[in-house]
Write a protein that holds these residues in place. Sequence first.
Motif, PDB file in Angstrom:
ATOM      1  N   UNK A 116      -6.428   1.910  -6.984  1.00 19.50           N
ATOM      2  CA  UNK A 116      -6.228   3.116  -7.346  1.00 19.50           C
ATOM      3  C   UNK A 116      -4.731   3.528  -6.892  1.00 19.50           C
ATOM      4  N   UNK A 117      -3.859   2.448  -6.161  1.00 16.70           N
ATOM      5  CA  UNK A 117      -2.763   1.790  -5.951  1.00 16.70           C
ATOM      6  C   UNK A 117      -2.048   1.864  -7.078  1.00 16.70           C
ATOM      7  N   UNK A 118      -2.682   1.422  -8.054  1.00 23.71           N
ATOM      8  CA  UNK A 118      -1.619   0.755  -9.535  1.00 23.71           C
ATOM      9  C   UNK A 118      -0.696   1.213  -9.926  1.00 23.71           C
ATOM     10  N   UNK A 119       0.598   0.950 -10.644  1.00 20.74           N
ATOM     11  CA  UNK A 119       1.151   1.875 -11.542  1.00 20.74           C
ATOM     12  C   UNK A 119      -0.021   2.724 -12.444  1.00 20.74           C
ATOM     13  N   UNK A 120       0.776   3.873 -13.178  1.00 16.49           N
ATOM     14  CA  UNK A 120      -0.009   4.424 -13.965  1.00 16.49           C
ATOM     15  C   UNK A 120       0.114   3.117 -15.791  1.00 16.49           C
ATOM     16  N   UNK A 121       1.388   3.238 -15.543  1.00 15.76           N
ATOM     17  CA  UNK A 121       2.043   2.739 -16.823  1.00 15.76           C
ATOM     18  C   UNK A 121       3.042   1.708 -16.059  1.00 15.76           C
ATOM     19  N   UNK A 122       3.305   0.385 -17.099  1.00 15.17           N
ATOM     20  CA  UNK A 122       4.584  -0.084 -16.978  1.00 15.17           C
ATOM     21  C   UNK A 122       5.036  -0.211 -17.646  1.00 15.17           C
ATOM     22  N   UNK A 123       5.859   0.645 -18.807  1.00 13.12           N
ATOM     23  CA  UNK A 123       7.000   0.617 -19.655  1.00 13.12           C
ATOM     24  C   UNK A 123       8.134   1.372 -19.603  1.00 13.12           C
ATOM     25  N   UNK A 124       7.786   1.778 -18.145  1.00 11.44           N
ATOM     26  CA  UNK A 124       9.617   1.422 -17.947  1.00 11.44           C
ATOM     27  C   UNK A 124      10.455   0.108 -17.201  1.00 11.44           C
TER      28      UNK A 124
ATOM     29  N   UNK B 277       0.917  -1.010  -0.095  1.00 12.82           N
ATOM     30  CA  UNK B 277       0.360  -0.022  -0.063  1.00 12.82           C
ATOM     31  C   UNK B 277       0.998   1.605  -0.324  1.00 12.82           C
ATOM     32  N   UNK B 278       1.221   1.947  -1.492  1.00 15.11           N
ATOM     33  CA  UNK B 278       2.303   3.156  -1.016  1.00 15.11           C
ATOM     34  C   UNK B 278       1.150   3.957  -1.165  1.00 15.11           C
ATOM     35  N   UNK B 279       2.064   5.046  -0.801  1.00 15.53           N
ATOM     36  CA  UNK B 279       1.071   6.636   0.146  1.00 15.53           C
ATOM     37  C   UNK B 279       0.678   6.975  -1.259  1.00 15.53           C
ATOM     38  N   UNK B 280       0.921   6.692  -2.784  1.00 16.89           N
ATOM     39  CA  UNK B 280       0.209   7.098  -3.745  1.00 16.89           C
ATOM     40  C   UNK B 280      -0.216   6.015  -4.926  1.00 16.89           C
ATOM     41  N   UNK B 281       0.291   6.255  -6.451  1.00 15.01           N
ATOM     42  CA  UNK B 281       0.423   5.156  -6.905  1.00 15.01           C
ATOM     43  C   UNK B 281       1.747   5.183  -7.397  1.00 15.01           C
ATOM     44  N   UNK B 282       2.008   3.366  -7.450  1.00 12.67           N
ATOM     45  CA  UNK B 282       3.402   2.711  -7.358  1.00 12.67           C
ATOM     46  C   UNK B 282       4.354   3.211  -8.502  1.00 12.67           C
ATOM     47  N   UNK B 283       5.435   3.904  -7.957  1.00 11.94           N
ATOM     48  CA  UNK B 283       6.124   3.950  -9.828  1.00 11.94           C
ATOM     49  C   UNK B 283       6.978   2.976 -10.000  1.00 11.94           C
ATOM     50  N   UNK B 284       6.644   2.572 -11.090  1.00  9.51           N
ATOM     51  CA  UNK B 284       8.029   1.959 -11.862  1.00  9.51           C
ATOM     52  C   UNK B 284       9.145   3.117 -12.019  1.00  9.51           C
ATOM     53  N   UNK B 285      10.772   2.217 -11.368  1.00  6.64           N
ATOM     54  CA  UNK B 285      11.943   3.141 -11.852  1.00  6.64           C
ATOM     55  C   UNK B 285      12.050   2.556 -13.165  1.00  6.64           C
TER      56      UNK B 285
END
Length: 186
Positions: free
Chosen positions: A108-116, A84-92
């Motif tokens: 609502x915390x899933x990454x917006x994109x998986x492109x990274x 449970x991240x504080x906002x959407x999970x970020x993928x570096x």
Amino acid sequence: AEWRWVYKPRKGFVSFSDLKSGKANPDSVIQLSISDLRSANVPAEVLLCKNLEELELVQTQIDELQAELNSLTKLSSIYLYNNVPSKRLILGENNHVNYLRIAGHHPDKLPKSYKNFSSLDSLNINRSMTTRIPENRKNKELIILNAVSNNITFKGYKRSHSLEHLDLRGNKVTRIPSSIGRKYKS
């Protein structure tokens, strides 16, 4: 009543507490499980595990799978259970991880994109409570997308050219667009 899945660290995986205490040598760690951790990023100690192949995060509050994880060239699989991240999970940026599994109760915390995650060939979001199929057209290697037991419809879905397997059992699909079965010309 609402169903909630409970996940526990896998047996056979080295625990983060053993790594942190020195009980486990970082060079010998191939499978690592981190549980009940509140941290913005995956801890720095993990970056010392140069032979790490699988990383599991259970009941954590990780905000970002940081780009530094790309230094772990053998890391091919990451599993997040009830993170449970504080906002959407970020993928570096990462070009080694090819399997990503995310399950939890906060779509609502899933990454917006998986492109990274440019080498991602398999994405598993089973039981993540999401209502949409994630944007995946920029994941040129993605061939398998498992999204079982969610609340997905096909509203707004744009098919990826690389996707070969899409599993949507246990969703709210009432109509399948004709474009889903169309073959694309290369």
